[in-house]
Enzyme design. Sequence first.
Site, mmCIF file in Angstrom:
data_model
loop_
_atom_site.group_PDB
_atom_site.id
_atom_site.type_symbol
_atom_site.label_atom_id
_atom_site.label_comp_id
_atom_site.label_asym_id
_atom_site.label_seq_id
_atom_site.Cartn_x
_atom_site.Cartn_y
_atom_site.Cartn_z
ATOM 1 N N ASP A 11 32.059 13.233 -26.530
ATOM 2 C CA ASP A 11 33.366 13.800 -26.839
ATOM 3 C C ASP A 11 34.359 12.652 -26.978
ATOM 4 O O ASP A 11 34.067 11.519 -26.592
ATOM 5 C CB ASP A 11 33.780 14.750 -25.719
ATOM 6 C CG ASP A 11 35.137 15.356 -25.950
ATOM 7 O OD1 ASP A 11 35.454 15.684 -27.099
ATOM 8 O OD2 ASP A 11 35.916 15.480 -24.975
ATOM 9 N N LYS A 12 35.530 12.942 -27.535
ATOM 10 C CA LYS A 12 36.516 11.876 -27.684
ATOM 11 C C LYS A 12 37.621 11.985 -26.642
ATOM 12 O O LYS A 12 37.791 11.089 -25.805
ATOM 13 C CB LYS A 12 37.145 11.903 -29.089
ATOM 14 C CG LYS A 12 38.152 10.762 -29.331
ATOM 15 C CD LYS A 12 38.826 10.886 -30.658
ATOM 16 C CE LYS A 12 39.887 11.957 -30.649
ATOM 17 N NZ LYS A 12 41.043 11.589 -29.776
ATOM 18 N N LYS A 43 52.749 26.979 -31.528
ATOM 19 C CA LYS A 43 52.323 25.598 -31.718
ATOM 20 C C LYS A 43 50.808 25.598 -31.901
ATOM 21 O O LYS A 43 50.097 26.477 -31.415
ATOM 22 C CB LYS A 43 52.699 24.729 -30.516
ATOM 23 C CG LYS A 43 51.890 25.012 -29.256
ATOM 24 C CD LYS A 43 52.187 24.033 -28.143
ATOM 25 C CE LYS A 43 51.342 24.364 -26.909
ATOM 26 N NZ LYS A 43 51.622 23.466 -25.780
ATOM 27 N N ARG A 102 47.552 12.279 -31.891
ATOM 28 C CA ARG A 102 47.182 13.699 -31.890
ATOM 29 C C ARG A 102 48.374 14.503 -32.389
ATOM 30 O O ARG A 102 49.495 14.335 -31.910
ATOM 31 C CB ARG A 102 46.795 14.150 -30.485
ATOM 32 C CG ARG A 102 45.544 13.497 -29.965
ATOM 33 C CD ARG A 102 45.364 13.762 -28.484
ATOM 34 N NE ARG A 102 45.285 15.174 -28.179
ATOM 35 C CZ ARG A 102 44.153 15.889 -28.174
ATOM 36 N NH1 ARG A 102 43.019 15.270 -28.437
ATOM 37 N NH2 ARG A 102 44.153 17.171 -27.884
ATOM 38 N N GLY A 138 37.377 17.614 -31.881
ATOM 39 C CA GLY A 138 38.118 18.639 -32.593
ATOM 40 C C GLY A 138 39.333 18.110 -33.324
ATOM 41 O O GLY A 138 40.050 18.878 -33.966
ATOM 42 N N ASP A 139 39.589 16.810 -33.255
ATOM 43 C CA ASP A 139 40.748 16.222 -33.929
ATOM 44 C C ASP A 139 40.553 16.221 -35.440
ATOM 45 O O ASP A 139 39.432 16.302 -35.952
ATOM 46 C CB ASP A 139 40.976 14.796 -33.434
ATOM 47 C CG ASP A 139 41.500 14.760 -32.017
ATOM 48 O OD1 ASP A 139 41.924 15.821 -31.527
ATOM 49 O OD2 ASP A 139 41.466 13.690 -31.392
ATOM 50 N N ARG A 179 36.868 18.042 -36.345
ATOM 51 C CA ARG A 179 37.205 19.468 -36.445
ATOM 52 C C ARG A 179 36.015 20.356 -36.089
ATOM 53 O O ARG A 179 35.778 21.377 -36.736
ATOM 54 C CB ARG A 179 37.685 19.788 -37.861
ATOM 55 C CG ARG A 179 38.986 19.149 -38.269
ATOM 56 C CD ARG A 179 40.156 19.693 -37.487
ATOM 57 N NE ARG A 179 41.439 19.366 -38.089
ATOM 58 C CZ ARG A 179 42.596 19.508 -37.475
ATOM 59 N NH1 ARG A 179 42.626 19.958 -36.225
ATOM 60 N NH2 ARG A 179 43.737 19.208 -38.075
ATOM 61 N N ASP A 224 33.898 15.573 -20.868
ATOM 62 C CA ASP A 224 34.730 15.708 -19.670
ATOM 63 C C ASP A 224 35.348 17.079 -19.499
ATOM 64 O O ASP A 224 35.956 17.348 -18.463
ATOM 65 C CB ASP A 224 35.876 14.687 -19.723
ATOM 66 C CG ASP A 224 36.939 15.071 -20.731
ATOM 67 O OD1 ASP A 224 36.564 15.406 -21.875
ATOM 68 O OD2 ASP A 224 38.134 15.026 -20.390
ATOM 69 N N ASP A 238 32.834 20.893 -23.548
ATOM 70 C CA ASP A 238 31.670 20.024 -23.699
ATOM 71 C C ASP A 238 30.457 20.517 -22.919
ATOM 72 O O ASP A 238 29.399 19.882 -22.976
ATOM 73 C CB ASP A 238 32.015 18.595 -23.233
ATOM 74 C CG ASP A 238 33.196 18.016 -23.972
ATOM 75 O OD1 ASP A 238 33.279 18.214 -25.195
ATOM 76 O OD2 ASP A 238 34.052 17.367 -23.330
#
Length: 1229
Positions: A379-380, A665, A709, A790-791, A884, A910, A914
């Site tokens: 993951d990032k 948002k 982000r 997911g970015d 994404r 984390d 995940d």
Amino acid sequence: MTWTNPLTLLRHGWTRHRDVDRPVRTVVSNLPFEDLKKREQPNRRYEGNAIRTNKYRLWSFIPMNLFEQFHRMANVYFVGLAILNFVPVVNAFQPEVALIPICVILALTAVKDAWEDFRRYQTDQKLNNMPCFIFSRKQMCFVERRWKDVRVGDFVRVLSNQIIPADILLLHTSDPNGVSHIETANLDGETNLKQRKVVPGFSAPGEAFQPQAFDSAVVCENPNNNLNLFKGYLTRDQIHVKQQRAQVQAQQDREEDEHGCPLLRGSSIFHVSRRSPGYGHAIWLETFTSMPSYVVPDTNGNYTPSVLAGFYMFFTMIILLQVMIPVSLYVSIELVKIGQIFFITHDLELYDEELDSRVQCRALNITEDLGQIQYVFSDKTGTLTENKMVFRRCSVMGTEYSHEENAARLTVVSGANEEEEVTIYQQTKLPPLFPLEELQDIHAGDKNRANTQAAAANRRRSKVAAGAQSDMAFSSPLETVVVPDRKLMQEAEGGRDGPYLDFFLALAICNTVLVSSSTAQRQRVKGRRNSSSPGGSFHEMQQWFRKSSVGRLFTSVRRGDALSDPFSIDEDRPASGREVKSAQRGSEELCYEAHSPDEAALVHAAKAYGFTLLERSPRHVTVKLPGEALLRFEVLDVLTFDPTRRRMSIIVRHPRTNQIVMYTKGADSAVMERLGSVFSDVTRADSEAKQLAVKTQKDLDMYARNGLRTLCFAKKVIGEQEFRAWSALRREALSAMEEREERLMETAAFLENGFTLLGATGIEDRLQESVPETIRALRRAGMKVWVLTGDKPETAVNIAYSCKLLEHQDLVFTFSTRRKSVCKARLEDTLGELRRSRLSPGEPVEPSVGLVIDGPTLSMAMSDELLEPFVELCKFCRAVLCCRVTPLQKSAVVELVRRKLGVMTLAVGDGANDVNMIRAADVGVGVSGQEGMQAVMASDFAITRFKHLQRLLLVHGHWCYSRLANMVVYFFYKNVAYVNLLFWYQFFCGFSATAMIDYWLMIFFNLFFTSAPPIMFGIMDKEVSDSTLLRLPELYKRGQHSEGYRRSTFWMAILDAFYQSLACFFIPYWTYGGSDVGIFAFGTPMNTASLFTIILHLAIEIKSWTAVHWVIMIGSVLVYFVVTLAYSAICISCNPPSDPYWIMQKQMADPVFYLVCILTTTVALLPRYTFHVLRGTLKPSLHLDARRLERLGPSYREQRIREWRGLRDTCVPPSVRSREHGSSPCPRA
């Protein structure tokens, strides 16, 4: 005493078990039925609240444990041999003796299982006996009971800071707003508070709760493993129930496939060696014209035919040569893995001092898999990055505000944060957050203020014991202090109404941040380690900052209390864990409880511009405006964030206009696509709304390219009738028991459209320490690294280059399309180009290939039609970046690579998103970051920093794999070498299954004399030091291709065992040939020489010697002589007619015995030693070269390592380096 019909009891029991299959359960109050017997109560069919995680009862331990152990075929095999030895015609020795090895193994395993189960039992009892208060109708009050006594339908009173090991429905609370705040750290590790509301419409605020007046029934779902949602309603008005589960222990078992070195390769030798004596005995009997005198007839005086005698002898040899298969190998492997885990968890290099946390090993049976990893999926956010969100830039109404002053402050503050931080807690008089024993530790530490370091250590231990290892989250000055942009500050102060007001209101209220009073304070003491002036360096930087032009710039933009000295926060503003002091309500200090760092960063950014979130309740939210005015919004509904919609909304009634406004948002794609007809209406090509959207999108793209982000903010004004109609649909969806989530999603999507765009924000999430170095080391070690995030692609690509996942010289292919035909064509073209580049002779070095693919394209590539080309493309790629992607896509990608390529995979993450990915991989690693402990609870290993993955794999993974592989090979070698002594003797005893070694000594040989050295070898041997393994990651490739346990290695050890058994047998045979020594006097030198040979063989294989090695090796020899001498002295008639009485004493008095032992051992080990010498001289391995480098001086060693790595990078293409098996065409260092 009344008699009960047994059929009635059977019917009640059947009804209870049948209820499990019902989709819902109906629960009524137990109070009206308190006087009835248990079997007559309406809730009798539901299980009690007692927790039981142990597997065994005292009466069922032996049968259940034996049943589990006999699932191992090896145990069944050895028990079968022991039973076979009780058959008189085939027994090899005393029947009782054959039971000893398997009984010892079963007993040791049973003791281990009993100890583990007893520890689980103690934990269960501690939890079950916790006190609680249950309402009694007889006493008309709450009486103290234990949690294990709670039954479904009871009324329980829960006090502040009390653990709740049950699913409870909140009916009343002392809070006037009907709100209760809970912490779910025992469930998912999250320490931030969560709001739970009283069932709406059930009780009026301020009224006393009367349990005896409760006349409703609760219809709810059956117990399940969904910890986040509880569905149900009250039958009085079908009032919807939506509560968080609050049970303490909710463990999900993860079944692991056991990976290890193959154990079946020795079976062919075993069958051949046992079958031959059976035939040999029959042939030997046929050579006699008359039956020999020493062949005993049966009771009728008849002799057994030679063929039948050979058949019997076959089974006798099976019993005699059973030592060929190491019965103790299972237990030895388990002990070795426990020892390996001990050293992993106690590695100081993997200890995180800030969190007072070390690496956790949650799976005990896959340590060797750490040394065979080929693909790493990561993951990032929170894994590669700090997950400390810092507000950097924003775009409002098409105007971009760069916040240059804030960027300058962050540059200075981030440098200061690299210094050591010591957190000091100060207890207040508020109710305790921790159990009594932990509070005692805290108070004890507070009293001892003289020793600051000791007190801090005690408090840190107490903090970790309470499960709050992430208390530092969202509280550093880097995250909480924002220096406003001067132009935007003027717009915010001047715009009393309009889009700027709406933008900052959206930042302040469109979240789930809770506002509460602080329960503890902490102050940060900064300073360098071993410094006489702890705060000196920080004060010097502070003075420099205030004197510099940047400091004067900060001073010039202050607006009253809205801006303050960005450095005074460390000294003047205490905080409490995730609770960051952000405002004051009168004289009461306020704290922000943020569920995620994104929300915390946005709330603090709004506060920096004067829009301070003061209060949040289920029905209202209050914001203080820059002019000290207060706005109190009525909260009508909250559409929480979910990964599918990728946005959240809050619906409020505006206090000034009385309009219903929805602030939203979310990700840019999730908001931009719902701006109504801004982009679809061609007649409004130059409209203001479209220009605003285009400008905002350009700013978003710029933010993404800079690695920020991004979030979009929008609003929508909803009409009264429209909201009432939608609210009815929402309530209907909330009360649904079937397809509830889908219906809620539909209602949210129905309302979230036709937005008016307000602006966008860019938040920075910085890389963790040493992430680029770690990824570079993993790639050099031959691992292919995938990052799944997911970015949006621009943000992810920027981070990928920063963390060295992608490098500028890489050949990177980007896949982003919405059409399947285009995706198919791109795949074919890319594969064709890569195939041609591989086959082209003109390319001296094959390029390193990288792939960037987004979520929709990934879904198309993983379809049945394009799956094979996509998998082939993945084989070419050394790094893949998936953008994404959803949590389900993450797990699907890991499962695809694992299944199609047949490789060893590792997933690291984390957060809760995940968990599926971690479970899908062969090895799951959880990072105990700021998003809770869900990933850690689902993982096999838990670390606190991504950089620890380098040492965990390259050092401990390499060690564990090499040690275990070498130990298993040595075990088979040892048993083959020893059992062949008996095999060679059969040629001289007519294949009669006679042994020249006493049976007890044969059993002791494997169980005691030679068992400890291989276990020590598997735990402590170091082929290469940790520093060299970290400097030369290429050494890790040995485990990726199973080079530690190849067929050639196994057969070489078996051939060596055959040779050594020949030497150990025939040298004593030739020495004592023609003499009158007894059978045991003849076998004792063989047994002793074999022991020396096996022990010294291991000494040749050991790469690193310590005091422990010497003690165990010498101790094994001493134990052999002590036991053998004692046995020979006390065993007068243990094995008639040839007894071992005083045999060892006589042999040790004979000089020939010592000569035979020395000569035999030397001859037996000479080929092994010669082989090592020649291999190290003529064709040394990479690991031998690395050990030679360790003997050089530090400066010269560094030079040779750089030369070696440079030569390998120059001579070997990347694709070849990733596939090589340890050989190198380059010159050796």
